[in-house]
Design a protein around this motif. Structure first.
Motif, PDB file in Angstrom:
ATOM      1  N   ASN A  67      20.887   3.009  43.448  1.00 12.94           N
ATOM      2  CA  ASN A  67      21.073   1.576  43.624  1.00 12.94           C
ATOM      3  C   ASN A  67      21.183   1.250  45.110  1.00 12.94           C
ATOM      4  N   ILE A  68      20.366   0.312  45.592  1.00  6.94           N
ATOM      5  CA  ILE A  68      20.328   0.036  47.032  1.00  6.94           C
ATOM      6  C   ILE A  68      21.611  -0.637  47.526  1.00  6.94           C
ATOM      7  N   VAL A  69      22.270  -1.417  46.683  1.00  8.42           N
ATOM      8  CA  VAL A  69      23.528  -2.054  47.104  1.00  8.42           C
ATOM      9  C   VAL A  69      24.624  -1.002  47.204  1.00  8.42           C
ATOM     10  N   TRP A  70      24.701  -0.120  46.219  1.00  4.00           N
ATOM     11  CA  TRP A  70      25.704   0.939  46.259  1.00  4.00           C
ATOM     12  C   TRP A  70      25.509   1.827  47.483  1.00  4.00           C
ATOM     13  N   ARG A  71      24.290   2.219  47.734  1.00  2.00           N
ATOM     14  CA  ARG A  71      24.054   3.100  48.889  1.00  2.00           C
ATOM     15  C   ARG A  71      24.442   2.421  50.195  1.00  2.00           C
ATOM     16  N   PHE A  72      24.157   1.136  50.315  1.00  4.83           N
ATOM     17  CA  PHE A  72      24.467   0.431  51.564  1.00  4.83           C
ATOM     18  C   PHE A  72      25.972   0.385  51.808  1.00  4.83           C
ATOM     19  N   PHE A  73      26.753   0.120  50.785  1.00  2.00           N
ATOM     20  CA  PHE A  73      28.190  -0.077  50.968  1.00  2.00           C
ATOM     21  C   PHE A  73      29.019   1.185  50.745  1.00  2.00           C
ATOM     22  N   ALA A  74      28.526   2.136  49.955  1.00  2.00           N
ATOM     23  CA  ALA A  74      29.403   3.205  49.497  1.00  2.00           C
ATOM     24  C   ALA A  74      29.020   4.607  49.947  1.00  2.00           C
ATOM     25  N   GLU A  75      27.822   4.785  50.515  1.00  3.40           N
ATOM     26  CA  GLU A  75      27.423   6.129  50.922  1.00  3.40           C
ATOM     27  C   GLU A  75      27.262   6.208  52.436  1.00  3.40           C
ATOM     28  N   PRO A  76      27.692   7.314  53.040  1.00  2.00           N
ATOM     29  CA  PRO A  76      27.714   7.413  54.507  1.00  2.00           C
ATOM     30  C   PRO A  76      26.388   7.125  55.191  1.00  2.00           C
ATOM     31  N   ASP A  77      25.276   7.571  54.576  1.00  2.00           N
ATOM     32  CA  ASP A  77      23.972   7.386  55.205  1.00  2.00           C
ATOM     33  C   ASP A  77      23.221   6.183  54.644  1.00  2.00           C
ATOM     34  N   GLY A  78      23.889   5.359  53.858  1.00  2.00           N
ATOM     35  CA  GLY A  78      23.217   4.294  53.131  1.00  2.00           C
ATOM     36  C   GLY A  78      22.630   3.195  53.992  1.00  2.00           C
ATOM     37  N   ARG A  79      23.154   3.034  55.208  1.00  2.00           N
ATOM     38  CA  ARG A  79      22.628   1.973  56.080  1.00  2.00           C
ATOM     39  C   ARG A  79      22.015   2.529  57.354  1.00  2.00           C
ATOM     40  N   ALA A  80      21.693   3.811  57.358  1.00  2.24           N
ATOM     41  CA  ALA A  80      21.146   4.437  58.566  1.00  2.24           C
ATOM     42  C   ALA A  80      19.818   3.830  58.978  1.00  2.24           C
ATOM     43  N   LEU A  81      19.017   3.347  58.020  1.00  2.00           N
ATOM     44  CA  LEU A  81      17.713   2.772  58.336  1.00  2.00           C
ATOM     45  C   LEU A  81      17.813   1.351  58.894  1.00  2.00           C
ATOM     46  N   ILE A  82      18.963   0.705  58.748  1.00  2.00           N
ATOM     47  CA  ILE A  82      19.119  -0.685  59.171  1.00  2.00           C
ATOM     48  C   ILE A  82      19.667  -0.737  60.594  1.00  2.00           C
ATOM     49  N   PRO A  83      19.035  -1.459  61.518  1.00  2.00           N
ATOM     50  CA  PRO A  83      19.580  -1.589  62.869  1.00  2.00           C
ATOM     51  C   PRO A  83      20.999  -2.139  62.817  1.00  2.00           C
ATOM     52  N   PRO A  84      21.910  -1.647  63.659  1.00  2.00           N
ATOM     53  CA  PRO A  84      23.314  -2.090  63.608  1.00  2.00           C
ATOM     54  C   PRO A  84      23.480  -3.600  63.684  1.00  2.00           C
ATOM     55  N   GLU A  85      22.657  -4.272  64.487  1.00  2.00           N
ATOM     56  CA  GLU A  85      22.795  -5.719  64.648  1.00  2.00           C
ATOM     57  C   GLU A  85      22.345  -6.502  63.415  1.00  2.00           C
ATOM     58  N   ASP A  86      21.660  -5.841  62.471  1.00  2.00           N
ATOM     59  CA  ASP A  86      21.182  -6.514  61.253  1.00  2.00           C
ATOM     60  C   ASP A  86      22.086  -6.272  60.052  1.00  2.00           C
ATOM     61  N   ARG A  87      23.038  -5.370  60.175  1.00  2.00           N
ATOM     62  CA  ARG A  87      23.771  -4.915  58.998  1.00  2.00           C
ATOM     63  C   ARG A  87      24.671  -5.990  58.389  1.00  2.00           C
ATOM     64  N   ALA A  88      25.261  -6.833  59.188  1.00  2.00           N
ATOM     65  CA  ALA A  88      26.125  -7.884  58.638  1.00  2.00           C
ATOM     66  C   ALA A  88      25.320  -8.850  57.780  1.00  2.00           C
ATOM     67  N   HIS A  89      24.102  -9.188  58.239  1.00  2.00           N
ATOM     68  CA  HIS A  89      23.250 -10.092  57.467  1.00  2.00           C
ATOM     69  C   HIS A  89      22.811  -9.434  56.160  1.00  2.00           C
ATOM     70  N   VAL A  90      22.404  -8.158  56.228  1.00  2.00           N
ATOM     71  CA  VAL A  90      21.966  -7.455  55.025  1.00  2.00           C
ATOM     72  C   VAL A  90      23.122  -7.346  54.033  1.00  2.00           C
ATOM     73  N   ALA A  91      24.317  -7.078  54.527  1.00  2.00           N
ATOM     74  CA  ALA A  91      25.475  -6.964  53.649  1.00  2.00           C
ATOM     75  C   ALA A  91      25.725  -8.280  52.912  1.00  2.00           C
ATOM     76  N   ARG A  92      25.713  -9.375  53.646  1.00  2.00           N
ATOM     77  CA  ARG A  92      25.991 -10.676  53.033  1.00  2.00           C
ATOM     78  C   ARG A  92      24.913 -11.044  52.008  1.00  2.00           C
ATOM     79  N   ARG A  93      23.633 -10.811  52.350  1.00  4.68           N
ATOM     80  CA  ARG A  93      22.550 -11.146  51.426  1.00  4.68           C
ATOM     81  C   ARG A  93      22.618 -10.283  50.164  1.00  4.68           C
ATOM     82  N   SER A  94      22.978  -9.022  50.327  1.00  5.54           N
ATOM     83  CA  SER A  94      23.034  -8.123  49.175  1.00  5.54           C
ATOM     84  C   SER A  94      24.125  -8.550  48.196  1.00  5.54           C
TER      85      SER A  94
END
Length: 280
Positions: free
Chosen positions: A151-178
């Motif tokens: 699950n892409i939402v679970w990986r983003f929020f719950a797994e250590p490497d889940g957001r490695a592909l997302i640039p740091p400056e984009d992560r807050a927006h991706v989190a909110r949209r998800s």
């Protein structure tokens, strides 16, 4: 469980398919019609040995998750999928909205034809149901992960490497949209145990998710521009098109790069690298 009939049905279903039907190259000359066992196993995200045992009427009883994967790999329609479940001694997935992980053959046919751009089929709760080769090269093979790891939402929020592909400056927006998209899904199907359970586990696991959930933002994911930092080809800025089916429970997500752009060149490089990995 009728092992003999299950094996016969699998063999006959495999024989009806050609590589072109599922977006695979024709390869070397074939002695018999249909796909090879290893090709079906690849499409289903399972080992060739495990699939072979099913066709030979031996081995352990297949799980519901495995049956759903085989049905996708063999491009079975709803009636054929239900028959597969019955032969394995299982009740088919419930009909109707949110019925589960069975991807419609027409949607898979479109996915198979998209060979030069990353594409995947998602459940509306974020479960990855199917990917093409370039999607696996971009974000990894979801079929190789277990449980919530697909699950892409679970990986983003719950797994250590889940957001490695997302640039740091984009992560807050991706989190909110998800979170906003997942809340819209739960509102459509408040009695869906899979969605409700996922939300409950995410709130317990991630303080960030829990805080965003309390804000009660709602937004169904549609077209947007997404950026990825791939470890081999670098930064990719891709147009993300989300095609919703009439019930909104499954989505075809396609990523494209603007012709002539640096991202377009890097995406082509990723396609070459990804194919080399698959055939190497």
């Amino acid at each position: 469980m009728d092992r003999a009939q299950l094996a016969d049905f699998l063999r006959r279903s495999r024989a009806r398919l050609t590589p072109a039907d599922v977006g695979l190259p024709p390869g070397a000359r074939r002695r018999t019609p249909g796909l090879r066992r290893e090709e079906v196993a690849q499409l289903a995200g399972m080992s060739t040995d495990h699939y072979t045992r099913l066709e030979q009427a031996r081995g352990s009883r297949p799980s519901r998750q495995m049956l759903a994967a085989v049905a996708r790999g063999l491009r079975l329609g709803d009636d054929e999928r239900d028959h597969l479940f019955h032969l394995a001694g299982e009740e088919p997935p419930r009909a109707g909205r949110g019925a589960g992980a069975h991807v419609r053959p027409g949607l898979l046919l479109i996915l198979d034809r998209l060979t030069d751009t990353p594409a995947q089929v998602l459940a509306d709760c974020g479960d990855v149901l199917a990917q093409n080769a370039l999607s696996r090269a971009l974000s990894g093979d979801a079929a190789a992960r277990a449980g919530d790891g697909r699950n892409i939402v679970w990986r983003f929020f719950a797994e250590p490497d889940g957001r490695a592909l997302i640039p740091p400056e984009d992560r807050a927006h991706v989190a909110r949209r998800s979170v906003a998209d997942l809340r819209a899904t739960l509102a459509r199907r408040p009695d869906d145990a899979r969605v409700a359970g996922l939300v409950r586990r995410l709130r317990a696991r991630s303080a960030e998710f829990a805080a965003l959930w309390e804000e009660h933002d709602v937004a169904v994911r549609r077209r947007e521009v997404k950026r990825f930092v791939h470890p081999v080809v670098g930064l990719l800025e891709l147009d993300c098109e989300v095609l919703l089916n009439p019930e909104h429970d499954q989505r075809l997500v396609v990523y494209t790069a603007r012709p002539g752009s640096e991202s377009h060149e890097r995406l082509e490089l990723l396609r070459v690298v990804g194919l080399q990995r698959l055939t190497g």
